[in-house]
Design an enzyme around this catalytic site. Structure first.
Site, PDB file in Angstrom:
ATOM      1  N   HIS A   1       0.474  -0.666  -0.124  1.00 18.04           N
ATOM      2  CA  HIS A   1      -0.276  -0.541   0.034  1.00 18.04           C
ATOM      3  C   HIS A   1       1.040   1.385   0.203  1.00 18.04           C
ATOM      4  O   HIS A   1       1.039   2.256  -0.549  1.00 18.04           O
ATOM      5  CB  HIS A   1      -1.164  -0.081   1.270  1.00 18.04           C
ATOM      6  CG  HIS A   1      -1.995   0.982   1.174  1.00 18.04           C
ATOM      7  ND1 HIS A   1      -1.035   2.022   2.045  1.00 18.04           N
ATOM      8  CD2 HIS A   1      -3.033   1.566   0.234  1.00 18.04           C
ATOM      9  CE1 HIS A   1      -2.441   3.050   1.985  1.00 18.04           C
ATOM     10  NE2 HIS A   1      -3.453   2.535   0.726  1.00 18.04           N
TER      11      HIS A   1
ATOM     12  N   CYS B   1      35.321   4.161 -24.731  1.00 18.72           N
ATOM     13  CA  CYS B   1      34.290   3.887 -23.633  1.00 18.72           C
ATOM     14  C   CYS B   1      34.908   4.968 -22.134  1.00 18.72           C
ATOM     15  O   CYS B   1      34.755   4.497 -21.122  1.00 18.72           O
ATOM     16  CB  CYS B   1      34.716   2.372 -23.526  1.00 18.72           C
ATOM     17  SG  CYS B   1      35.338   1.645 -23.248  1.00 18.72           S
TER      18      CYS B   1
HETATM   19  C1  PEP Z   1      39.494   3.218 -19.323  1.00 16.75           C
HETATM   20  O1  PEP Z   1      40.511   2.542 -18.528  1.00 16.75           O
HETATM   21  O2  PEP Z   1      39.300   4.438 -19.939  1.00 16.75           O
HETATM   22  C2  PEP Z   1      38.534   2.371 -19.366  1.00 16.75           C
HETATM   23  C3  PEP Z   1      37.176   2.978 -19.540  1.00 16.75           C
HETATM   24  O3  PEP Z   1      38.273   1.747 -17.725  1.00 16.75           O
HETATM   25  P1  PEP Z   1      38.458   2.099 -16.420  1.00 16.75           P
HETATM   26  O4  PEP Z   1      37.804   3.566 -15.703  1.00 16.75           O
HETATM   27  O5  PEP Z   1      37.544   1.617 -15.419  1.00 16.75           O
HETATM   28  O6  PEP Z   1      40.079   1.949 -15.816  1.00 16.75           O
END
Ligand code: PEP
Ligand code: MG
Length: 798
Positions: free
Chosen positions: A418, A749
């Site tokens: 609820h 990334c």
């Molecule tokens: C990096 O090294 O840029 C990466 C994406 O990995 P981490 O930051 O996890 O070391």
């Protein structure tokens, strides 16, 4: 079927004016979905007409008018008026024709089920003729385990009377419904013996985010009332809907065990009385549903949702005698349906003090305020407007003060309790099922309640900072370059499900190990070897209910990853095997005795070197097992595996060989394996790496650190940690050019474009395939990518 009574199979959902929403919906499912395998207990409903005939035969209209007029005029109290009306209704006699119809139908039910005096559940379904959509849910009463004609007629009278509970009378007064415009239909349904089985609630979407790819199931032992009311902390399960059609897959993506300390059972043989008792240790430890049952219920949820064409809220029950699963209720889910899809609301919390308490989060909001601790409904007048309401549990009587609260914190209840449902409707942050809020928090204490950090709701000491931002999803440009997101937390993935991403460019497994698993894998494999007694006990406790520690690790890891892989399926999701450093591993519960002490963990036993080391090898095998289960048994073949911190092609060969030994062979079952480009050697020997991997992802964080020789964690050196340094840019551009030359895909990334969306332009110019960023910077990066692509094509034309 008569004017007074209709069998469920003869009802449709359009019959709400005649039999109320609940009964109409049961009829719709029995008549329309029985063939699709949705099982609903058989029964019948009395009509609104029968209710009116009963009132007329006993001249009850006059009683109702007289008493409610006295109430309006202030000549009597709500309690007195309600009591008098209810008594008059219960004392009435049945018009013969109606009693005959009910008796005949009951005997019919007995014949059909082959039982002499079948036990039935007798439920109220209120309906307002002019307003069939009005919700009177939960206001009227239910009588369980009723058997015999006389007892049934008595229960029906009591249902009629329950249209005049104090709560129902005041609800109608507040909402301006006439007391005589509402009628009551009684649903008489063969009893499911869930008192000796289990029951719960289920939604055909994720209730916190509206994401329509998941079914959410809650369950506890005994009758379902405990789950609906939030008196119990139920088990919670989540299923990925799109895979339900494939019988070879087991797409159960979450299984969280609730405390389930109590259950509601029947008072005794033949008694229509319930009572709440403590559960046994064994019941608390076990999940109430097995995977096959979870999938069966989820399939019913999907069938019901498809039939109604909207997200649905359902109740289920398992008969303890036969083991059969039933749907006992279904209604459209309203909260998420109302929420607009055009914007994403993002809230950030800056706590002012330490974490005090955790529970399940409801909604995504956060609030800071002063605690108002209310132990019982009798004290609700003490509530201070704008305070944080802290209580054991809530029911409809609490709604008036819940509306005036800044946030709500309860001891008990799951996501379908609820307190959770009302808070969600009100848009309030609520943390439910904390276990100890009423003990740990005190009146007048300043706290910050945060539901902005994922599945776990947190309460911090002090008044913290709260920032919120609306991210518009309008006008997202198309780009050739893929823009992906970095996601480490499964609940964060679901929260961002509306972002039009090209997949997940980096899912860091070590985050799941610290959040979902919360122990060192080697400690889980050998708890006896954990030196610290406290950590040893904690590790043993975690494993309870699992075959062993290895299974616990594989199970939790594969499910956590599945929740990330599911959100944007079938878009690719790059899962990177663990990249903790030895000091971080040592800090995990139970980790200390298993890790070497290194002078420079940042350039020590990280990534690839660890996987083939003698001491970690068997733990890496568990990572591989989880990935294999995720891709092959759960069905997430969109998962790409990525190896971090791989110093040389020779190391790559060793790791790939170990992966293959553990069932992860490149090219088999469509498996692609990537490698991070984050050490200068990855760039220098790119051609050799390209022979061994399907693609690359540039980790600009480590690549900058190792190219410039700057510790990425050093605050003092932060000004010289520059991804735009020509040496780093050379590395990135060269990596891209070499990957392209080798015909391999390459993305980035690292953090650079998330912090500096303009960095994305450089990458597009260099010819990168994908860029993966944190979700909050996705839109800015996407726009920069689009702009860079426009520049590029402009340059080509001139
Ligand atoms: C990096 O090294 O840029 C990466 C994406 O990995 P981490 O930051 O996890 O070391
Ligand atoms: Mg890195």
């Amino acid at each position: 079927m008569t004017d007074n009574l209709i069998w469920f199979e003869d009802l449709r959902r359009t019959d709400v004016p005649r039999v109320g929403g609940k009964n109409a919906s049961l009829g719709e499912m029995i008549s329309q979905l029985g063939r699709a395998g949705v099982r609903v207990p058989p029964g019948f409903a009395t009509t609104a007409r029968a209710y009116r005939a009963y009132l007329a035969a006993n001249d009850l209209g006059a009683v109702i008018r007289e008493r409610t007029e006295a109430l309006e005029a202030g000549r009597t109290s709500l309690q007195e008026a309600g009591h008098a009306i209810r008594q008059a209704i219960v004392a009435g006699h049945w018009p013969e024709e109606i009693a005959r119809d009910i008796g005949a139908a009951y005997r019919d039910l007995a014949r059909r089920t082959g039982r002499e005096m079948p036990a039935v559940a007798v439920r109220s379904s209120a309906t307002a003729e002019d307003l069939p959509e009005a919700s009177f849910a939960g206001q009227q009463e239910t009588f369980l385990n009723v058997s015999g004609e006389d007892a049934l007629l008595e229960a029906c009278r009591k249902c009629y009377a329950s249209l005049f509970t104090d709560r129902a009378i005041s609800y109608r007064r507040i909402h301006g419904f006439g007391h005589e415009d509402v009628a009551l239909s009684v649903g008489v349904q063969l009893m499911v013996r869930s008192d000796i089985g289990a029951s719960g609630v289920m939604f055909s979407i994720d209730t916190e985010t509206g994401c329509d790819r998941f079914v959410l199931i809650n369950g506890a032992w005994g009758l379902g009332e405990t789950v609906v009311q939030g008196a119990v902390d139920p088990d919670e399960f989540r299923v990925f809907k799109p895979f339900l059609d494939d019988p070879a897959l087991v797409p159960v993506v979450a299984r969280e065990r609730g405390a389930k300390e109590i259950k509601m059972i029947l008072g005794g043989e033949g008694e229509a009385v319930t009572r709440t008792v403590a559960t046994s240790m064994a019941e608390r430890e076990r999940f109430v549903l097995e995977d096959a049952e979870i999938l069966e219920l989820a399939r019913h949820a999907a069938t019901i949702e498809a039939h109604y064409g909207v997200a649905m809220d359902m109740e289920w029950a398992r008969d303890g005698e036969t083991g059969e699963l039933f749907i006992v209720q279904a209604r459209p889910e309203t909260v998420e349906a109302r929420r607009g899809a055009a914007a994403l609301h993002s809230v950030t919390v800056r706590p002012a003090g330490p974490l005090l308490l955790e529970g399940l989060s409801v909604g995504h909001a956060a609030a800071a305020g002063r605690v108002c601790l209310i132990r019982s409904a009798a004290d609700i007048d003490r509530f201070v407007d704008g305070a944080v309401l802290v209580t054991a549990t809530t029911d409809p009587d609490w709604v008036p003060i819940m509306k005036r609260a800044a946030a709500i914190v309860t001891d008990h209840g799951g996501r379908t309790s609820h307190a959770a449902i009302v808070s969600r409707e009100l848009g309030l942050p609520a943390v439910v099922g904390t276990g100890t809020a009423t003990h740990l928090l005190h009146d007048g204490q300043d706290v910050t309640v945060s539901c902005a950090e994922g599945d776990r709701g947190r309460i911090y000491e002090g008044l913290g900072g709260i920032e919120s931002e609306d991210i518009s999803l309008a006008d997202v440009p198309e780009t050739r370059t893929g823009v992906m997101v970095n996601i480490a937390n499964p609940s964060a993935a679901v929260r961002w499900w509306r972002l039009p991403v090209d997949g997940v460019g980096l899912a860091r497994m070590e985050f799941l190990v610290s959040n979902e698993i919360r122990a060192h894998p080697l400690a889980l494999m050998d708890p006896d070897a954990v030196e610290d007694p406290e950590a040893r006990a904690a590790v043993r406790e975690m494993i309870r209910g699992h075959a062993n520690g290895a299974e616990y690790f594989v199970d939790r890891l594969s499910m956590g990853l599945a929740r990330i892989a599911a959100v944007w399926h079938p878009k690719p999701v790059i899962v990177r095997t663990s990249d903790f450093k030895s000091n971080e591993y040592a800090d995990l519960p139970g980790g200390r005795g298993f890790e070497p002490v290194e002078e420079n963990p940042m350039i020590g036993l990280r990534g690839a070197a660890r996987y083939y080391s003698e001491f970690y090898r068997e733990a890496f095998a568990l990572e591989c097992r989880a990935l294999k289960r995720l891709r092959e048994e759960m069905g997430f073949a969109n998962v790409v595996v990525m190896v971090p911190f791989c110093r040389s092609p020779e190391e790559a060969d060793k790791v790939l060989a170990i992966m293959a030994e553990n069932g992860l062979r490149r090219g088999e079952a469509g498996l692609e394996v990537y490698v991070m480009t984050e050490i200068p050697s990855n760039v220098i020997r790119a051609a050799e790496f390209a022979e061994r991997f399907d693609g690359f992802s540039i980790g600009s964080n480590d690549l900058t650190q190792l190219t410039l020789g700057v510790d990425r964690d050093s605050e003092a050196l932060a000004p010289v940690f520059r991804e735009r340094d020509p040496a780093v840019l050379w590395m990135i551009e060269t990596a891209i050019a070499r990957a392209r030359a080798a015909g391999r895909k390459i993305g980035l990334c690292g953090q650079a474009p998330s912090n500096d969306p303009d960095f994305a332009r450089l990458l597009v110019k260099a010819g990168i395939d994908t860029i993966s960023v944190t979700p909050d910077s996705f839109m800015a990066v996407k726009r920069n990518v689009a702009a860079a692509e426009r520049d590029e094509s402009g340059a080509e034309e001139t």
